[in-house]
Design a protein around this motif. Structure first.
Motif, PDB file in Angstrom:
ATOM      1  N   LEU A   1       0.824  -1.213   0.000  1.00  0.00           N
ATOM      2  CA  LEU A   1       0.000   0.000   0.000  1.00  0.00           C
ATOM      3  C   LEU A   1       0.853   1.256   0.000  1.00  0.00           C
ATOM      4  N   GLN A   2       1.945   1.237   0.725  1.00  0.00           N
ATOM      5  CA  GLN A   2       2.858   2.368   0.770  1.00  0.00           C
ATOM      6  C   GLN A   2       3.504   2.609  -0.596  1.00  0.00           C
ATOM      7  N   LEU A   3       3.880   1.544  -1.283  1.00  0.00           N
ATOM      8  CA  LEU A   3       4.463   1.674  -2.618  1.00  0.00           C
ATOM      9  C   LEU A   3       3.442   2.204  -3.623  1.00  0.00           C
ATOM     10  N   VAL A   4       2.203   1.759  -3.503  1.00  0.00           N
ATOM     11  CA  VAL A   4       1.146   2.213  -4.402  1.00  0.00           C
ATOM     12  C   VAL A   4       0.854   3.700  -4.173  1.00  0.00           C
ATOM     13  N   LYS A   5       0.870   4.133  -2.911  1.00  0.00           N
ATOM     14  CA  LYS A   5       0.624   5.543  -2.610  1.00  0.00           C
ATOM     15  C   LYS A   5       1.699   6.446  -3.200  1.00  0.00           C
ATOM     16  N   ARG A   6       2.930   5.971  -3.233  1.00  0.00           N
ATOM     17  CA  ARG A   6       4.037   6.768  -3.763  1.00  0.00           C
ATOM     18  C   ARG A   6       4.007   6.847  -5.272  1.00  0.00           C
ATOM     19  N   ALA A   7       3.405   5.875  -5.914  1.00  0.00           N
ATOM     20  CA  ALA A   7       3.398   5.836  -7.393  1.00  0.00           C
ATOM     21  C   ALA A   7       2.407   6.813  -7.980  1.00  0.00           C
TER      22      ALA A   7
END
Length: 83
Positions: free
Chosen positions: A77-83
């Motif tokens: 979820l953290q990686l998706v938010k940054r993308a």
């Protein structure tokens, strides 16, 4: 009784995962959801990669199992938010 244990395990696992992945302390309800989803993720992921980790029969084992899955969920979820 099983539902109550699942909710408690989910809350603890979600809370622990929030400690591991900084910035994800969202409250009791979200911790429960994250912990339960983490357990579902771990139950699919670990057998698929050949790890025979089983949480059956032990509350501590269930918490560890769900926490690992919840950490994976929060990192994704953290990686998706940054993308």
């Amino acid at each position: 009784m099983g539902l109550i244990v699942a909710l408690i395990v989910g809350a603890i696992a979600g809370w622990l995962a929030g400690l591991v992945v900084k910035g994800h302390g969202q409250g009791l309800l979200v911790n429960i959801v994250v912990g339960i989803l983490g357990a579902v993720i771990a139950s699919f992921l670990f057998p698929a990669i050949g790890l025979g980790i089983g949480a059956e029969g032990s509350v501590i084992g269930s918490i560890i199992y769900a926490t690992i899955g919840a950490v994976i969920l929060l990192v994704i979820l953290q990686l998706v938010k940054r993308a």
